[in-house]
Design a protein around this motif. Structure first.
Motif, PDB file in Angstrom:
ATOM      1  N   CYS A 224       3.924   2.346   8.326  1.00 22.53           N
ATOM      2  CA  CYS A 224       4.509   1.341   9.220  1.00 22.53           C
ATOM      3  C   CYS A 224       5.934   1.764   9.561  1.00 22.53           C
ATOM      4  O   CYS A 224       6.804   1.747   8.691  1.00 22.53           O
ATOM      5  N   CYS A 227       8.735  -1.156   8.719  1.00 22.80           N
ATOM      6  CA  CYS A 227       9.242  -1.546   7.397  1.00 22.80           C
ATOM      7  C   CYS A 227       9.124  -0.441   6.356  1.00 22.80           C
ATOM      8  O   CYS A 227       9.570  -0.610   5.225  1.00 22.80           O
ATOM      9  N   TYR A 229       6.374   0.730   5.025  1.00 16.74           N
ATOM     10  CA  TYR A 229       5.154   0.656   4.210  1.00 16.74           C
ATOM     11  C   TYR A 229       4.280   1.886   4.441  1.00 16.74           C
ATOM     12  O   TYR A 229       4.171   2.384   5.561  1.00 16.74           O
ATOM     13  N   CYS A 244       0.365  -3.914   9.767  1.00  9.39           N
ATOM     14  CA  CYS A 244       0.968  -3.622   8.465  1.00  9.39           C
ATOM     15  C   CYS A 244       0.769  -4.814   7.527  1.00  9.39           C
ATOM     16  O   CYS A 244       1.069  -5.952   7.897  1.00  9.39           O
ATOM     17  N   LYS A 246       2.476  -5.648   5.142  1.00  9.65           N
ATOM     18  CA  LYS A 246       3.768  -6.201   4.687  1.00  9.65           C
ATOM     19  C   LYS A 246       4.469  -6.988   5.792  1.00  9.65           C
ATOM     20  O   LYS A 246       4.959  -8.079   5.553  1.00  9.65           O
ATOM     21  N   CYS A 247       4.551  -6.372   6.994  1.00 15.65           N
ATOM     22  CA  CYS A 247       5.380  -7.001   8.026  1.00 15.65           C
ATOM     23  C   CYS A 247       4.594  -7.314   9.290  1.00 15.65           C
ATOM     24  O   CYS A 247       5.157  -7.798  10.270  1.00 15.65           O
TER      25      CYS A 247
HETATM   26 ZN   LIG Z   1       5.508  -2.946   7.968  1.00 13.93          ZN
END
Ligand SMILES: [Zn+2]
Ligand SMILES: Nc1ncnc2c1ncn2[C@@H]1O[C@H](COP(=O)(O)OP(=O)(O)O)[C@@H](O)[C@H]1O
Ligand SMILES: [Mg+2]
Length: 421
Positions: A224, A227, A229, A244, A246-247
Motif C-alpha cells: 500500500c 500507509c 502496509y 489495503c 489497514k487504510c
Molecule cells: Zn494502507
C-alpha cells in the motif's frame, strides 16, 4: 587487513550478462566468482559476509534451542524412495551411481536424512522436543539458474528440523523458529514481509514464506503506497480494485524474493521412515515434524538488492565484511601512512575488523572502491589532516562526512558501531 596484502578483485565495469543489481555488485565488489552457470566460488570478502551471516543465524538458532549438526551431501537413493520424493523431486535431484553401483544423489534438502537420523535415536516422549539444524551446501538441478547466487545449482542453506510429541508441541517449535527468523532478518538489515504459503512438495499444512521486496523476486506481494502496509497478495487481487486492510487505500502488486520458508510438516516423513516414539500413554506414535529453511547464500544477494545505492553496496554493520575502512590517500607520504596505520591499529586493538586501503592508487579510485564494497564507516587520512591532526569520518549509509581530531576517531567509530565507550 592491508588491502595490498589481501585479495579484493574489484571491477570498474559491470560484467556482461549480469542483470540483477545484486549480481552486478557481488561480481564488481569481488565477493563471488562464477565457475559455471549456477555454481559460484566465494572470494575473501564474500566469504567474510557469508561467515558473518552464518554467525547471526547460529546465535539465533542456538538461542531458540536448536542444536547444530552437519549432515552429508551424498544420500543413498533408497531413503528418498521411501518417502516418494525420488519422484516428486526428480527434476531438481542430481543423481548418479558410484563405482560400486550404489545409487546416490546430492542432497537438494534434508528431511529424509534427518528423519532417518531421528528414527535411530529418539524412542521416548521424554527425549522430545528436539530441533536440529545445519548450515550446508544443497544441490538442485535448477533449469534456469538466475541472478548469480540468487538461484544457483549449488547453494548454502540453513535448514532446521523439529520433532515433537504432538501438534501443540509443533506449534511451539514453529513459533520459536518464526520468531528467530524475524530476528535474523532484522539483524541482516532487512525489512521482511511474511506471507502464508502453499507447502507444495514438502507436504504438511501450515507454511510461511519470508520475503523481501525486490524487482528480481519471482513471488508477488501486495503493498500500500499510502500507509506502507505490505502483505500477501489477495487471491482476488486486481490493480486499483483491492483495498489495503489497514487504510483502505488501493493496493499495488510488487515482486518479492523468498529468503526463508518454514513448514509444519506433520507426520509425512516420520510415517514413511518409521520415526516413531513411545508416548506417555504407552502408545507408539509418529513424531510430529516441522522444517525451517533460510537461503544463506541468497541472503547475501537479498541484502544487496535492498541495501545499495548507485555507487555500490551499503552493508549493515552486523554482516559487513569489515566494520571500518581506513583510507590512506597518499601512501608515499610518511606522515599520512603513519597516521593511517596508527588509526588502523587503534581500531583493531578495540576488537574491530578494519581494512586499511594502503594501495598506491588515486584518491578517486580508492573512494570509488570504498563505496563499491560498502564498509559502513571510512576514516579518511590525507596530507592536510595529518598535518592538522584532523581526520574525516564517512558514513556509507547517509553519505555524510564529519571531521574529528585524530585521537577521538577510534572512540567515535566505536560509538557509531554501537560499542559505546
Ligand atoms: Zn494502507
Ligand atoms: N536454487 C537456489 N539457489 C539459492 N537459494 C535457494 C535456491 N532454492 C532455494 N533457495 C533458498 O532456500 C530456501 C528454502 O528452500 P525451499 O523453500 O525448499 O526452496 P524453493 O521455495 O525454491 O523450493 C528458500 O527460501 C531460498 O531462500
Ligand atoms: Mg520455498
Amino acid at each position: 587487513m592491508y588491502w595490498t596484502k589481501y585479495f579484493i578483485p574489484t571491477l570498474k565495469e559491470n560484467p556482461a550478462g549480469a542483470e540483477a543489481v545484486s549480481h552486478q555488485l557481488s561480481l564488481r565488489a569481488g565477493l563471488v566468482n562464477m565457475l559455471t552457470a549456477g555454481v559460484y566460488s566465494y572470494l575473501p570478502l564474500g566469504l567474510r559476509v557469508l561467515n558473518r551471516i552464518e554467525s547471526v543465524i547460529r546465535q539465533e538458532m542456538n538461542e531458540a534451542g536448536a542444536h547444530e549438526v552437519f549432515l552429508p551431501c551424498l544420500h543413498p537413493i533408497e531413503i528418498w524412495e521411501k518417502t516418494g520424493r525420488v519422484e516428486s523431486m526428480k527434476d531438481v535431484m542430481i543423481r548418479f551411481e558410484d563405482q560400486r553401483g550404489r545409487r546416490l544423489c546430492l542432497g537438494p534438502t534434508h528431511e529424509e536424512i534427518i528423519t532417518h537420523l531421528a528414527q535411530q535415536y529418539i524412542h521416548s516422549y521424554r527425549q522430545l522436543p528436539v530441533n536440529l539444524y545445519q548450515i550446508q551446501t544443497k544441490f538442485r538441478d535448477e533449469l534456469r539458474p538466475r541472478f548469480g547466487i540468487v538461484r544457483a545449482a549449488e547453494f548454502i542453506m540453513k535448514d532446521a528440523y523439529s520433532f515433537d510429541r504432538d501438534e501443540k508441541g509443533l506449534k511451539k517449535s514453529y513459533d520459536l523458529m518464526y520468531q528467530a527468523y524475524q530476528r535474523i532478518f532484522k539483524r541482516c538489515g532487512l525489512d521482511i514481509v511474511i506471507v502464508e504459503a502453499d507447502s507444495g512438495a514438502m507436504g504438511g499444512s501450515i507454511s510461511h514464506e519470508f520475503m523481501v521486496e525486490s524487482p528480481i523476486g519471482e513471488d508477488a506481494i501486495a503493498a500500500c503506497p499510502a500507509c506502507g502496509y505490505r502483505g500477501a497478495l489477495p487471491t482476488d487481487f486486481s490493480e486499483g480494485g483491492s483495498a489495503c486492510p489497514k487504510c483502505n487505500g488501493p493496493l499495488v502488486k510488487k515482486s518479492a524474493l523468498e529468503i526463508g520458508h518454514v513448514f509444519q510438516l506433520g507426520t509425512k516423513y516420520s510415517n514413511s521412515l518409521n520415526a516413531v516414539f513411545l508416548d506417555e500413554d504407552g502408545k507408539q506414535k509418529p513424531m510430529i515434524m516441522g522444517c525451517y529453511g533460510i537461503g544463506v547464500s541468497r541472503l547475501i544477494a537479498a541484502v544487496i538488492e535492498c541495501l545499495h545505492d548507485e555507487k555500490g553496496i551499503v552493508w549493515p554493520v552486523e554482516i559487513a565484511p569489515f566494520q571500518v575502512e581506513v583510507l590512506a590517500l597518499q601512501v608515499t607520504d610518511v606522515a599520512v601512512m603513519d597516521l593511517a596505520e596508527k588509526l588502523y591499529n587503534g581500531l583493531r586493538n578495540c576488537g574491530l575488523d578494519a581494512l586499511l586501503d594502503d594501495r598506491d592508487e588515486s584518491a578517486g579510485r580508492k573512494f570509488n572502491d570504498a563505496e563499491l564494497i560498502g564498509i559502513p564507516y571510512a576514516i579518511v587520512v590525507g596530507k592536510r589532516g595529518a598535518a592538522e591532526g584532523i581526520v574525516e569520518l564517512k558514513d556509507r549509509r547517509t553519505n555524510s562526512t564529519e571531521k574529528f581530531p585524530v585521537n577521538e576517531a577510534v572512540d567515535i567509530c566505536l560509538k557509531k558501531l554501537g560499542r559505546g565507550v
